[in-house]
Design an enzyme around this catalytic site. Structure first.
Site, mmCIF file in Angstrom:
data_model
loop_
_atom_site.group_PDB
_atom_site.id
_atom_site.type_symbol
_atom_site.label_atom_id
_atom_site.label_comp_id
_atom_site.label_asym_id
_atom_site.label_seq_id
_atom_site.Cartn_x
_atom_site.Cartn_y
_atom_site.Cartn_z
ATOM 1 N N GLU B 75 30.293 143.411 45.269
ATOM 2 C CA GLU B 75 30.714 142.510 44.507
ATOM 3 C C GLU B 75 32.570 141.877 45.143
ATOM 4 O O GLU B 75 33.237 140.983 45.679
ATOM 5 C CB GLU B 75 31.543 143.012 43.112
ATOM 6 N N GLN B 97 27.518 139.432 38.090
ATOM 7 C CA GLN B 97 26.002 139.469 36.963
ATOM 8 C C GLN B 97 26.738 139.836 35.980
ATOM 9 O O GLN B 97 25.933 139.171 34.878
ATOM 10 C CB GLN B 97 25.254 140.823 38.058
ATOM 11 N N PRO B 104 34.806 146.271 41.252
ATOM 12 C CA PRO B 104 35.039 147.419 42.002
ATOM 13 C C PRO B 104 35.688 145.005 43.088
ATOM 14 O O PRO B 104 36.171 145.707 44.445
ATOM 15 C CB PRO B 104 33.437 146.616 43.142
ATOM 16 N N HIS B 144 28.043 146.050 30.483
ATOM 17 C CA HIS B 144 27.400 144.807 30.612
ATOM 18 C C HIS B 144 27.984 144.131 29.454
ATOM 19 O O HIS B 144 27.704 143.187 29.183
ATOM 20 C CB HIS B 144 25.694 145.336 30.052
#
Lengths: 354, 340
Positions: B75, B97, B104, B144
């Site tokens: 990332e 994503q 990061p 997530h």
């Protein structure tokens, strides 16, 4: 242990030619050009330290000892190439074409000092360590995308190789065969931490193997060797052969910044004693003298020109118009958002600092 | 749903398709890649795989590997590379994503994406979009499900956008791509495959920084965005049956907030409920309260209420529906401000 990356050198510290292969390239004109630029940035660097001591600029980052690395690399670039320097690479920026007056304004805490060069693609110094390596990869990828022949160079120190962005930058550049040179100046210390404590690898250049890219370890006090190593790396980049990691082994003669006292963490006396012996400018002078290229008159002349240029820039820096507080609000977005506009007006209404 | 007459007419005059949010995003990307060769997509699994949510489905096939670029799992690397590309005149659209995977790249965003225009006094601007699915409620693994829009709304130099429906998703995305400054585009993954809407086939944009009044009422102003819109609307529908009517505003852009639409409504109703799934402390809701404090203090008839995610890490999915604001919690807050 087998030396996998021998130190590439063309002239030794006494000025003797140690690598016959490049003899033709060591012309008087080239030597003078390199000497002129190294002298120019050293004079500027000494002035920078003095100005800080006199309270005429803010904290300054000296690079004395690293002139061969910075000049040799910067002069290898073509006009349309991209330079991504750190805060210690203003010698390289100035050599490639950064504006001296703006550079001094930057050290004086002025936002105007970060305005990029009037003529070249030179980014402002990256303060966060290694974060500009992916930028160099991206700028280089964009050149490939546009179908040009231009390349990029990123400067960074030994400490930067411990950062994640070093890895991510090299990896992404290697995957896309980006035309970029990763130019490391290993000066042995990241502020106080010696390189032996920075990493367990014997060299920095060996990390190139992990990315499947070319690696070159060069004597960073030998301006010819640096210049030619970077030229060759740029040539490979332009030929579609991808990135190169160059480790220029050099020495930071002085402090990390003017706010740092190196005697706290290293034998500074020893470094002061060995300076003349290892000095990159004296090394070139010795070579020039031995090869009939040294011209006292010319040296006097360039010293006068350099002094004059720097004094003019200092005058410009010191007589630069006072900062307009609006400047910090004006460039956050193309059009200020209402919050910024409101804050700007509020500050201007109360008049700001008197 | 309130739709202006002009909008309804303009929609009936153009060719539309019935699309989900994710299809509208795919369509917006498709339109913009087709318009401008300097626009390209970077991200993990965006090429051959078409993205883990299929936002970029079919785009690599259509535009090629140089325009829809599968990057290494990196990332900071590819957000950083996008910065370098934007220095050099390209207009990258980066897919993260999941929003929780942006960390990061946080340094790249905090130190370069948001600061380059200021640092170079406008010499370089970064015309780039960072797209990220966000939010809880789809039974995904840890990390997530984050909803950390406030981190970015706090950062000077980036706009933060969050659509709640297919029409806005395409229009806001196109506006974000055309904006000369960086935009973080948050996509409510919980709504990706929900309700279909008529979405014009051609290019259109929805102005950044403008909220939308989606339901009109007199008693309370309910402010929400993204995946909390259906939650808010379910609650206000229940309240309507009890004789309490609400203005429901979809803020759509979280920086800069639409101060006018907020204050206009609050000055009418005098009561405020803010719904967001991000953590309460320092959430965007706090900023909305501050705006109301500055613009509409004397109109208030009750203390303002927030219905938010809690000050806890988003739990694993067995508890995610307890973490998330529910219509019941929103209804309670509405009752509370009405009964004050």
């Amino acid at each position: 242990m087998k030396v996998r990356y021998p130190l590439f050198q063309i002239i030794d510290k006494d000025g003797n030619l140690t690598n016959q292969k490049y003899e033709d390239k060591l012309t008087g004109d080239k030597a003078k050009l390199l000497y002129y630029h190294m002298t120019r940035i050293r004079t500027y660097d000494q002035k920078g330290v003095a100005l800080q001591r006199q309270g005429r600029i803010g904290t300054y980052v000296p690079f004395a000892g690293q002139e061969a690395s910075q000049v040799g690399s910067a002069l290898a670039l073509a006009d349309d190439d991209w330079m991504f320097p750190t805060y210690r690479d203003h010698g390289a920026s100035l050599t490639f074409g950064a504006d001296l007056d703006r550079m001094l304004l930057h050290w004086n805490g002025r936002m105007e000092g970060c305005l990029p060069s009037r003529k070249k693609n030179i980014l402002p110094a990256s303060i966060p360590i290694a974060t500009h390596l992916p930028h160099a990869a991206g700028a280089a990828m964009a050149e490939t995308y546009k179908g040009t022949n231009n390349a990029a160079i990123a400067y960074f120190g030994d400490g930067a190789t411990s950062e994640g962005d070093f890895h991510e930058g090299l990896n992404i550049a290697s995957v896309f065969k980006a035309p970029v040179v990763f130019f490391n100046q290993n000066n042995g210390f990241a502020i106080s931490l010696p390189v032996e404590r920075q990493m367990n690898s014997e060299t920095i250049v060996q990390k190139s193997e992990a990315y499947g890219i070319q690696g070159v370890r060069v004597d960073g006090m030998d301006v010819f060797a640096v210049h030619i190593a970077v030229q060759e790396a740029l040539e490979r980049a332009r030929n579609g052969e991808g990135p190169t990691l160059i480790e220029a082994v050099t020495i930071r003669f002085g402090a990390h910044t003017t706010a740092d006292d190196p005697s706290k963490y290293r034998d500074q006396e020893k470094i002061n004693r060995m300076r003349d012996e290892v000095d990159p400018i004296l090394r070139l002078e010795r070579f020039m003298t031995m090869n009939g290229m040294w011209d006292e008159e010319w040296v006097k002349q360039i010293n006068a020109v350099i002094k004059d240029e720097i004094n003019t820039a200092i005058e410009a820096m010191e007589s630069y118009k006072k900062p307009d507080v609006a400047i910090m609000f004006d460039h956050v977005f193309e059009k200020p958002t209402w919050t910024i506009e409101q804050q700007r007006q509020n500050l201007l209404r109360v008049g700001g600092r008197k | 749903m309130v739709m202006s007459k002009e909008l309804a007419e303009s929609r009936s005059a153009v060719k539309t398709n019935s699309l989900t949010v994710i299809q509208a995003i795919n369509n917006g990307l498709n339109v913009m890649l087709g318009k401008d060769k300097h626009t390209l997509i970077l991200g993990e699994d965006v090429g051959k795989n078409g993205g883990v949510f299929r936002a970029t489905d079919g785009l690599q096939e259509k535009f090629g590997e140089n325009r829809v670029v599968d990057t290494p799992l990196s990332e900071a690397g590819f957000v950083g590379a996008a910065v370098g590309m934007a220095f050099n005149g390209l207009r990258p659209i980066v897919e993260i994503q999941f929003l929780g995977f942006i960390y990061p790249a946080f340094e790249q965003i905090a130190t370069h994406v948001t600061r380059t225009r200021t640092r170079t006094l406008g010499h370089y601007n970064l015309q780039m979009v960072i797209r990220a699915p966000y939010g809880s409620g789809v039974r995904s693994p840890e990390i997530h499900s984050d909803s950390v829009e406030a981190f970015f709304a706090h950062m000077p130099g980036i706009k933060v956008v969050c659509p709640s429906n297919a029409y806005d998703a395409k229009g806001l995305l196109i506006a974000a791509i055309e904006d000369p400054d960086p935009v973080l585009f948050l996509e409510p993954m919980r709504l990706y495959r929900g309700k279909r809407e008529d979405v014009p086939e051609a290019k259109y944009s929805v102005e950044l920084g403008k909220g939308k009044l989606v339901e009109q009422g007199d008693d309370v102003t309910v402010l929400a965005w993204g995946a909390m819109m259906p939650v808010a609307l379910t609650a206000t529908e229940q309240m309507r049956q009890h004789g309490i009517t609400c203005d429901v505003i979809d803020l759509r852009t979280l920086y800069p907030l639409d101060k006018d639409i907020i204050s206009e409504s609050v000055q009418k109703t005098g009561r405020v409920v803010i719904v967001h799934e991000g953590h309460e402390t320092g959430g965007v809701g706090s900023e909305i309260i501050s705006i109301i404090n500055n613009t509409s203090f004397l109109y208030l008839r009750a203390p303002m209420e927030r219905v938010t995610g809690f000050d806890v890490p988003v739990p694993l999915f067995a508890l995610e529906n307890d973490y998330l604001p529910t219509p019941e919690r929103v209804s309670q807050a509405i009752r509370k401000v009405v009964n004050f």
